[in-house]
Design a protein around this motif. Structure first.
Motif, PDB file in Angstrom:
ATOM      1  N   PHE A 108      30.484  31.524  58.364  1.00 41.12           N
ATOM      2  CA  PHE A 108      30.295  30.753  59.598  1.00 41.12           C
ATOM      3  C   PHE A 108      29.994  29.324  59.172  1.00 41.12           C
ATOM      4  O   PHE A 108      28.901  28.812  59.356  1.00 41.12           O
ATOM      5  N   HIS A 109      30.997  28.662  58.616  1.00 39.45           N
ATOM      6  CA  HIS A 109      30.801  27.321  58.072  1.00 39.45           C
ATOM      7  C   HIS A 109      30.710  26.277  59.187  1.00 39.45           C
ATOM      8  O   HIS A 109      31.484  26.317  60.156  1.00 39.45           O
ATOM      9  N   LYS A 136      28.359  25.196  54.223  1.00 41.54           N
ATOM     10  CA  LYS A 136      28.774  26.589  54.124  1.00 41.54           C
ATOM     11  C   LYS A 136      27.666  27.580  54.471  1.00 41.54           C
ATOM     12  O   LYS A 136      26.481  27.335  54.211  1.00 41.54           O
ATOM     13  N   CYS A 137      28.104  28.702  55.031  1.00 45.08           N
ATOM     14  CA  CYS A 137      27.173  29.778  55.380  1.00 45.08           C
ATOM     15  C   CYS A 137      27.918  31.097  55.325  1.00 45.08           C
ATOM     16  O   CYS A 137      29.001  31.231  55.898  1.00 45.08           O
ATOM     17  N   THR A 138      27.358  32.065  54.622  1.00 42.72           N
ATOM     18  CA  THR A 138      27.865  33.435  54.667  1.00 42.72           C
ATOM     19  C   THR A 138      26.724  34.343  55.073  1.00 42.72           C
ATOM     20  O   THR A 138      25.553  34.018  54.872  1.00 42.72           O
ATOM     21  N   TYR A 139      27.069  35.478  55.638  1.00 39.99           N
ATOM     22  CA  TYR A 139      26.033  36.333  56.200  1.00 39.99           C
ATOM     23  C   TYR A 139      26.298  37.794  55.865  1.00 39.99           C
ATOM     24  O   TYR A 139      27.412  38.176  55.474  1.00 39.99           O
ATOM     25  N   SER A 140      25.277  38.584  56.060  1.00 39.86           N
ATOM     26  CA  SER A 140      25.387  40.033  55.934  1.00 39.86           C
ATOM     27  C   SER A 140      24.567  40.659  57.040  1.00 39.86           C
ATOM     28  O   SER A 140      23.389  40.314  57.220  1.00 39.86           O
ATOM     29  N   VAL A 141      25.201  41.543  57.805  1.00 40.29           N
ATOM     30  CA  VAL A 141      24.491  42.181  58.917  1.00 40.29           C
ATOM     31  C   VAL A 141      25.164  43.510  59.235  1.00 40.29           C
ATOM     32  O   VAL A 141      26.368  43.662  59.030  1.00 40.29           O
ATOM     33  N   ALA A 186      19.550  45.576  56.673  1.00 41.50           N
ATOM     34  CA  ALA A 186      18.847  44.312  56.935  1.00 41.50           C
ATOM     35  C   ALA A 186      19.838  43.157  56.844  1.00 41.50           C
ATOM     36  O   ALA A 186      20.758  43.176  56.051  1.00 41.50           O
ATOM     37  N   GLN A 187      19.600  42.177  57.676  1.00 43.89           N
ATOM     38  CA  GLN A 187      20.511  41.038  57.680  1.00 43.89           C
ATOM     39  C   GLN A 187      20.046  39.961  56.703  1.00 43.89           C
ATOM     40  O   GLN A 187      18.867  39.877  56.370  1.00 43.89           O
ATOM     41  N   SER A 188      20.986  39.169  56.246  1.00 47.68           N
ATOM     42  CA  SER A 188      20.671  38.072  55.344  1.00 47.68           C
ATOM     43  C   SER A 188      21.687  36.960  55.529  1.00 47.68           C
ATOM     44  O   SER A 188      22.792  37.178  56.042  1.00 47.68           O
ATOM     45  N   VAL A 189      21.290  35.780  55.105  1.00 47.13           N
ATOM     46  CA  VAL A 189      22.133  34.601  55.213  1.00 47.13           C
ATOM     47  C   VAL A 189      22.097  33.862  53.887  1.00 47.13           C
ATOM     48  O   VAL A 189      21.032  33.707  53.286  1.00 47.13           O
ATOM     49  N   ALA A 190      23.241  33.385  53.451  1.00 46.62           N
ATOM     50  CA  ALA A 190      23.311  32.597  52.227  1.00 46.62           C
ATOM     51  C   ALA A 190      23.898  31.230  52.527  1.00 46.62           C
ATOM     52  O   ALA A 190      24.958  31.117  53.156  1.00 46.62           O
ATOM     53  N   GLN A 191      23.192  30.214  52.126  1.00 44.82           N
ATOM     54  CA  GLN A 191      23.713  28.853  52.175  1.00 44.82           C
ATOM     55  C   GLN A 191      23.774  28.394  50.718  1.00 44.82           C
ATOM     56  O   GLN A 191      22.751  28.057  50.135  1.00 44.82           O
ATOM     57  N   PRO A 192      24.944  28.436  50.128  1.00 42.70           N
ATOM     58  CA  PRO A 192      25.047  28.256  48.674  1.00 42.70           C
ATOM     59  C   PRO A 192      24.754  26.857  48.176  1.00 42.70           C
ATOM     60  O   PRO A 192      24.483  26.672  46.990  1.00 42.70           O
TER      61      PRO A 192
END
Lengths: 117, 114
Positions: free
Chosen positions: B74-75, B22-27, B1-7
């Motif tokens: 993907f900042h 800032k943005c980091t992702y998991s896919v 499953a995909q997810s996105v983190a904006q800290p």
């Protein structure tokens, strides 16, 4: 550019009544439309995905009988909140994916704020 | 499953200064990445996307974003912020195979002071 129109922008209703929100793609055909719910200061929560001419696919935890979605044509999807209660008050946003458009790009409506008294 | 983190819940920057959200992702597999902006009581407006190709993507209103595969980031950036850039910014990701829903981050509020 691609335009998605939502109506109404604001709606206030009494508890127990049903409310219909329309989402229209004005200048393109939308194979798929998505309905989101956004709580104050929170992200968008995908409620359901609707494809023209077929039943909507609901996300886990979203009540199908509560949130009726109809995608009757390539330019119109409707969300009906049935027997609304105050906890259904929220900002509802639709988006549409173009039939032959860029990969993955979604076009969003302006949102509809529902307040249930 | 995909997810996105904006800290960051909020980013404050003075007008004229550079900004980064800032943005980091998991896919699983390769990602499609997007940035959207939301003004109060409005829907989301598309800013830019990364599908493939050049890692530096330029978008609307002078914004750009850099895809970094090794850091899964993907900042969003802009060299010189404007007060009118103040809004809520969402990063989103989906996998590039089959039909995958777009998953949004929690959003970052950008406040640009005069």
């Amino acid at each position: 550019g691609a335009v998605v129109s939502q109506h109404p922008s604001w709606v206030i209703c009494k508890s127990g009544t049903s409310v219909k929100i329309e989402c229209r793609s004005l200048d393109f055909q939308a194979t798929t439309m998505f309905w989101y719910r956004q709580f104050p200061k929170q992200s968008l929560m995908l409620m359901a995905t609707s494809n023209e001419g077929s039943k909507a696919t609901y996300e886990q935890g979203v009540e199908k009988d509560k949130f009726l979605i109809n995608h009757a044509s390539l330019t119109l999807s409707t969300l009906t909140v049935t027997s609304a209660h105050p906890e259904d008050s929220s900002f509802y946003i639709c988006s549409a994916s173009r039939l032959a458009g860029a990969v993955g790009e979604l076009f969003f409506g302006e949102g509809s704020r529902l307040t249930v008294l | 499953a995909q997810s996105v983190a904006q800290p960051e819940d909020q980013v404050n920057v003075a007008e004229g200064n550079p900004l980064t959200v800032k943005c980091t992702y998991s896919v699983s597999g390769n990602p499609y990445l997007f940035w959207y902006v939301q003004y109060p009581n409005r829907g989301l407006q598309f800013l830019l996307k990364y599908i493939t190709g050049d890692n530096l993507v330029k978008g609307s209103y002078g914004f750009e974003a850099e895809f970094n595969k090794s850091q899964t980031s993907f900042h969003l950036k802009k060299p010189s912020a404007l007060v009118s850039d103040s809004a809520l910014y969402f990063c989103a990701v989906r996998a590039n195979t089959g039909f995958q829903k777009l998953v949004f981050g929690t959003g970052t509020r950008l406040l640009v002071s005069p």
